[in-house]
Scaffold this active site. Structure first.
Site, PDB file in Angstrom:
ATOM      1  N   SER A  44      14.169  21.664 -16.214  1.00 31.04           N
ATOM      2  CA  SER A  44      12.926  22.402 -16.457  1.00 31.04           C
ATOM      3  C   SER A  44      13.265  23.696 -17.179  1.00 31.04           C
ATOM      4  CB  SER A  44      12.268  22.710 -15.117  1.00 31.04           C
ATOM      5  OG  SER A  44      11.482  23.873 -15.194  1.00 31.04           O
ATOM      6  N   LYS A  84      15.316  21.912 -10.957  1.00 34.27           N
ATOM      7  CA  LYS A  84      14.703  20.633 -11.317  1.00 34.27           C
ATOM      8  C   LYS A  84      15.646  19.648 -12.005  1.00 34.27           C
ATOM      9  CE  LYS A  84      10.946  19.486 -10.869  1.00 34.27           C
ATOM     10  NZ  LYS A  84       9.668  19.846 -11.505  1.00 34.27           N
ATOM     11  N   GLU A  98       9.120   8.432 -17.041  1.00 28.95           N
ATOM     12  CA  GLU A  98       7.738   8.883 -17.255  1.00 28.95           C
ATOM     13  C   GLU A  98       7.281   8.543 -18.669  1.00 28.95           C
ATOM     14  OE1 GLU A  98       7.247  13.043 -15.854  1.00 28.95           O
ATOM     15  OE2 GLU A  98       9.035  12.606 -14.690  1.00 28.95           O
ATOM     16  N   HIS A 139       0.832  -1.220   0.000  1.00 26.70           N
ATOM     17  CA  HIS A 139       0.000   0.000   0.000  1.00 26.70           C
ATOM     18  C   HIS A 139       0.863   1.266   0.000  1.00 26.70           C
ATOM     19  CE1 HIS A 139      -3.298  -2.739   1.274  1.00 26.70           C
ATOM     20  NE2 HIS A 139      -2.358  -3.260   2.039  1.00 26.70           N
TER      21      HIS A 139
END
Ligand code: ARG
Length: 461
Positions: A278, A284, A291, A157
């Protein structure tokens, strides 16, 4: 617009939009090598069986080799207005050889031709995908070998659950990928049946030798039923299923790496060459590769659904709907290869932040089960031990302590069975070392797994 090869029955030329709509050369052109290989085998067999003369057979084969060489060198460009790669090659052959070229399509149809081309093409692709997956598995096994003592929290979980090691976690993916490898091999075996010679749907009246073309093209055997031979696309669906599962595994792994790269976890750091920045936020460092893999998994699943949906209502035998198979399966194959090719070096260059993993493992009470088990080993029934440990965890949370720092008096207040030994029993190292049930995270068990996985990889090579 050039006259269609099937122009005889028609009194008009095909409408421009229909021609463009119908044409598949933009995407099946990539099979030119396999189309020519299939045609060479067919021409060889026609000559050997006396269906065309040996002389014509030899000229056709030479002509086809010339076309292949010219496409490869760039001297011959695929004509985008051609109907498909099969028509293009045949038209070019006839342009070069005249009447001799027109004999190639004897005892054959584009229906068995496209089926054989696609099988040949995908067999090459499966071999490439399998080699890439093998390489990825090799990298993971190597990494696992270095991290059998690297303790990290295991989760259920997404809550810290029990301690494992990074090697144990990596090996879980190794087993998934080994199953993928087996599935690709399985799909490949069923791809090795040859549809050439099935004709349009009902075979042919010529005395062909289908075994011969099957042998020439490296198939195991000719397909047994001509209707099935031209209408079967199971091999595309099976291959796509195997790719969807592989992508599912890469996607789950990617999701974990995305989490591990966050400041909240900080378990790993991607090499600068495998991360991106970024345009506005200077701080970043984004895990774009993972992804994209997660994103492309949806795309491959979409390709699988395209194939299944395309096939489900088709009467036997060939239907033009089946031309849609290629874009779907090519898209899946292309993207899967790209994903594995990028994922493997990204993993092998990734920095593992062992201390952060261990610190995370030290918080979150992941040794609570071990504390309960300690009481069980001293004779208490598990349910009672579970309840006592739960109460101790609640006390720790209230006092801002961990099970390791909770004083012995607090333990003993809950049960007389506790003594100083408890601290050794719940230390992270003991918790991992003692989890030596088969398949568990103890370093010696993981070493055994690594040896097993290496043997399995060998077996599947
Ligand atoms: N381009 C076609 C395809 O990809 C080749 C087979 C065409 N056959 C036919 N009967 N129209 O499916």
């Amino acid at each position: 617009m050039a006259d269609m090869m099937w122009a005889g029955r028609f009194s008009k030329q095909v409408d421009e939009t229909v021609n463009a709509f119908n044409s598949s050369i933009a995407f099946d052109g990539r099979m030119y090598r396999h189309d020519i290989k299939g045609s060479i085998a067919h021409a060889t067999m026609l000559g050997e069986c006396g269906i065309i003369s040996q002389e014509d057979s030899a000229k056709i084969i030479e002509g086809l080799k010339g076309i292949l060489g010219d496409i490869e060198s760039g001297a011959l460009e695929l004509d985008p207005s051609a109907e498909d790669i099969h028509m293009f090659v045949e038209a070019e052959l006839t342009k070069r050889l005249g009447d001799v070229g027109k004999r190639l399509h004897t005892a054959r149809s584009r229906n068995d031709q496209v089926a054989v081309d696609l099988r040949l093409y995908l067999r090459d692709e499966v071999a490439e995908i399998m080699a890439l997956v093998r390489e990825l598995i090799g990298v993971l096994i190597d990494m696992a070998g270095k991290h059998t003592e690297t303790i990290m929290p295991g989760y259920t979980h997404l809550q810290r659950a029990q301690p494992v090691t990074f090697a144990h976690h990596l090996m879980a993916y190794v087993w998934m990928l080994l199953r993928d490898l087996e599935r690709f091999g399985d799909a490949e075996r069923r791809m090795e049946m040859c549809p050439l010679g099935c004709g349009a749907l009902a075979g042919t009246t010529y005395h062909t030798d289908r075994q011969r073309t099957s042998d020439l093209l490296g198939f195991r055997a000719p397909m047994a039923n001509s209707l099935d031979g031209v209408s079967d696309r199971d091999y595309c669906v099976e291959l796509c299923c195997a790719m969807s599962l592989l992508m599912t595994h890469l996607s789950r792994f990617s999701e974990e790496i995305i989490l591990w790269c966050s400041w909240e976890f900080k378990f790993v750091e991607l090499d600068d060459a495998f991360a991106t920045g970024s345009s506005i936020m200077p701080q970043k460092k984004n895990p774009d590769v993972t992804e994209l893999i997660r994103g492309k998994t949806g795309r491959v699943n979409g390709d699988l659904v395209t194939l299944l949906t395309m096939m489900k209502g088709l009467p036997l035998a060939y239907n033009k709907d089946m031309q849609e198979d290629k874009e779907a399966i090519f898209d899946a194959v292309d993207n899967v290869k790209l994903c594995v090719k990028t994922f493997t070096p990204m993993l092998s260059t990734m920095r593992v932040l062992k201390d952060n993993m261990r610190n995370a493992a030290a918080r979150g009470f992941i040794n609570a089960t071990d504390c309960a088990d300690h009481l069980v080993k001293k004779g208490m029934p598990f349910r009672d031990a579970y309840k006592i440990t739960g109460t101790l965890v609640a006390q720790c949370i209230e006092k801002g302590l961990t099970l390791e720092t909770l004083p012995i008096e607090d333990y003993r207040a809950m049960s007389e069975l506790f003594d100083e030994e408890v601290y050794e029993a719940i230390s992270l190292d003991t918790c991992v070392r003692e989890r030596k049930s088969q398949g568990g995270p103890s370093p010696e068990e993981v070493e055994k797994q690594i040896a097993l996985a290496k043997a399995e990889l060998e077996r599947l090579s």
